[in-house]
Design a protein around this motif. Structure first.
Motif, PDB file in Angstrom:
ATOM      1  N   LEU A   1     -27.273 -34.033 -10.910  1.00 28.29           N
ATOM      2  CA  LEU A   1     -27.497 -33.015 -10.977  1.00 28.29           C
ATOM      3  C   LEU A   1     -27.828 -32.424 -12.437  1.00 28.29           C
ATOM      4  N   ASP A   2     -28.905 -31.702 -12.707  1.00 28.35           N
ATOM      5  CA  ASP A   2     -29.178 -31.571 -14.028  1.00 28.35           C
ATOM      6  C   ASP A   2     -29.545 -29.740 -14.252  1.00 28.35           C
ATOM      7  N   TYR A   3     -28.965 -29.415 -15.326  1.00 30.76           N
ATOM      8  CA  TYR A   3     -29.145 -27.878 -15.392  1.00 30.76           C
ATOM      9  C   TYR A   3     -30.654 -27.734 -16.093  1.00 30.76           C
ATOM     10  N   GLN A   4     -31.458 -26.544 -15.433  1.00 27.63           N
ATOM     11  CA  GLN A   4     -32.809 -26.409 -15.795  1.00 27.63           C
ATOM     12  C   GLN A   4     -32.867 -24.850 -16.313  1.00 27.63           C
ATOM     13  N   ALA A   5     -31.761 -23.985 -16.488  1.00 26.45           N
ATOM     14  CA  ALA A   5     -32.342 -22.646 -16.620  1.00 26.45           C
ATOM     15  C   ALA A   5     -32.868 -22.362 -17.888  1.00 26.45           C
ATOM     16  N   GLY A   6     -33.536 -21.201 -17.756  1.00 24.09           N
ATOM     17  CA  GLY A   6     -34.550 -21.180 -18.850  1.00 24.09           C
ATOM     18  C   GLY A   6     -35.941 -21.591 -18.923  1.00 24.09           C
ATOM     19  N   GLN A   7     -36.112 -22.487 -17.850  1.00 22.66           N
ATOM     20  CA  GLN A   7     -37.470 -22.982 -17.573  1.00 22.66           C
ATOM     21  C   GLN A   7     -38.547 -21.900 -16.933  1.00 22.66           C
ATOM     22  N   ALA A   8     -39.567 -21.632 -17.584  1.00 27.39           N
ATOM     23  CA  ALA A   8     -40.455 -20.682 -17.093  1.00 27.39           C
ATOM     24  C   ALA A   8     -41.792 -21.096 -16.690  1.00 27.39           C
ATOM     25  N   SER A   9     -41.921 -22.233 -15.754  1.00 31.85           N
ATOM     26  CA  SER A   9     -43.192 -22.550 -15.644  1.00 31.85           C
ATOM     27  C   SER A   9     -43.721 -21.639 -14.543  1.00 31.85           C
TER      28      SER A   9
ATOM     29  N   LEU B   1     -46.304 -22.301 -11.950  1.00 34.90           N
ATOM     30  CA  LEU B   1     -46.786 -23.013 -10.935  1.00 34.90           C
ATOM     31  C   LEU B   1     -46.629 -24.310 -11.108  1.00 34.90           C
ATOM     32  N   ALA B   2     -45.856 -25.295 -10.440  1.00 32.48           N
ATOM     33  CA  ALA B   2     -46.020 -26.736 -10.629  1.00 32.48           C
ATOM     34  C   ALA B   2     -46.245 -27.313  -9.498  1.00 32.48           C
ATOM     35  N   TYR B   3     -46.788 -28.334  -9.128  1.00 32.34           N
ATOM     36  CA  TYR B   3     -47.060 -28.982  -7.734  1.00 32.34           C
ATOM     37  C   TYR B   3     -47.238 -27.984  -6.640  1.00 32.34           C
ATOM     38  N   GLN B   4     -47.902 -26.817  -7.027  1.00 31.16           N
ATOM     39  CA  GLN B   4     -48.334 -26.142  -6.012  1.00 31.16           C
ATOM     40  C   GLN B   4     -47.038 -25.281  -5.621  1.00 31.16           C
ATOM     41  N   ALA B   5     -46.149 -25.025  -6.278  1.00 33.48           N
ATOM     42  CA  ALA B   5     -44.892 -24.367  -5.898  1.00 33.48           C
ATOM     43  C   ALA B   5     -44.265 -23.787  -6.836  1.00 33.48           C
ATOM     44  N   LYS B   6     -43.940 -22.489  -6.474  1.00 32.82           N
ATOM     45  CA  LYS B   6     -43.182 -21.476  -7.720  1.00 32.82           C
ATOM     46  C   LYS B   6     -41.968 -21.866  -8.000  1.00 32.82           C
ATOM     47  N   THR B   7     -41.825 -22.300  -9.429  1.00 27.57           N
ATOM     48  CA  THR B   7     -40.437 -22.969  -9.735  1.00 27.57           C
ATOM     49  C   THR B   7     -39.860 -22.230 -10.776  1.00 27.57           C
ATOM     50  N   GLU B   8     -40.061 -20.905 -11.110  1.00 30.46           N
ATOM     51  CA  GLU B   8     -39.633 -20.216 -12.096  1.00 30.46           C
ATOM     52  C   GLU B   8     -38.416 -19.978 -12.162  1.00 30.46           C
ATOM     53  N   ASP B   9     -37.918 -19.861 -10.708  1.00 30.99           N
ATOM     54  CA  ASP B   9     -36.387 -19.483 -10.298  1.00 30.99           C
ATOM     55  C   ASP B   9     -35.583 -20.704 -10.375  1.00 30.99           C
ATOM     56  N   THR B  10     -36.080 -21.951 -10.816  1.00 28.71           N
ATOM     57  CA  THR B  10     -35.062 -22.977 -10.638  1.00 28.71           C
ATOM     58  C   THR B  10     -33.968 -22.830 -11.637  1.00 28.71           C
ATOM     59  N   THR B  11     -32.618 -23.094 -11.381  1.00 29.20           N
ATOM     60  CA  THR B  11     -31.680 -23.113 -12.340  1.00 29.20           C
ATOM     61  C   THR B  11     -31.317 -24.627 -12.465  1.00 29.20           C
ATOM     62  N   HIS B  12     -31.491 -25.434 -11.582  1.00 33.56           N
ATOM     63  CA  HIS B  12     -31.068 -26.737 -11.513  1.00 33.56           C
ATOM     64  C   HIS B  12     -31.925 -27.861 -10.819  1.00 33.56           C
ATOM     65  N   VAL B  13     -31.920 -29.211 -11.124  1.00 28.53           N
ATOM     66  CA  VAL B  13     -32.604 -30.258 -10.333  1.00 28.53           C
ATOM     67  C   VAL B  13     -31.745 -31.331  -9.870  1.00 28.53           C
ATOM     68  N   PHE B  14     -32.075 -31.496  -8.622  1.00 26.82           N
ATOM     69  CA  PHE B  14     -31.191 -32.817  -8.261  1.00 26.82           C
ATOM     70  C   PHE B  14     -32.044 -33.878  -8.147  1.00 26.82           C
ATOM     71  N   LEU B  15     -31.659 -34.869  -8.960  1.00 22.90           N
ATOM     72  CA  LEU B  15     -32.589 -36.193  -8.898  1.00 22.90           C
ATOM     73  C   LEU B  15     -31.946 -37.325  -7.774  1.00 22.90           C
TER      74      LEU B  15
END
Length: 109
Positions: free
Chosen positions: A38-46, A48-62
């Motif tokens: 689990l990785d923290y991603q807050a502050g990311q402001a992309s 559109l990525a991969y045809q999906a809105k990800t600006e609300d992403t706070t974390h990424v699970f790999l």
């Protein structure tokens, strides 16, 4: 192998109709468990990525690629990791390589 140090319970909200015909929250459904990072991603402001809105992403699970996880319907889907709940916004198989999965999440409590 990606491996990982966190076990995530993949859960789905269930809604049922009550006697008045109104949908209410029911018991959640446990879909599967996945192990990853689990990785923290807050502050990311992309935008559109991969045809999906990800600006609300706070974390990424790999995690390692799992076809069943990659194909899940996102409706009502969330992860529970160490007692915290994360709404699943998008599940990505980068470049279709089937090597790992990146689940974009929003921390909801």
């Amino acid at each position: 192998m990606v491996g990982g140090n966190a076990v995530a319970a993949v859960m789905r909200e269930r809604k049922t109709k009550n006697a008045k015909g109104v949908y209410v929250a029911g018991d959640p459904e446990h879909v599967m468990d996945v192990t990853g990072w689990l990785d923290y991603q807050a502050g990311q402001a992309s935008h559109l990525a991969y045809q999906a809105k990800t600006e609300d992403t706070t974390h990424v699970f790999l995690c390692d690629y799992d076809d069943a996880f990659a194909r899940l319907d996102l409706n009502g889907l969330y992860l529970e990791v160490e007692g915290r709940r994360y709404e699943v916004l998008y599940i990505d198989d980068p470049m279709g390589l089937h090597s790992h999965i990146e689940a974009h999440l929003r921390h909801v409590g």
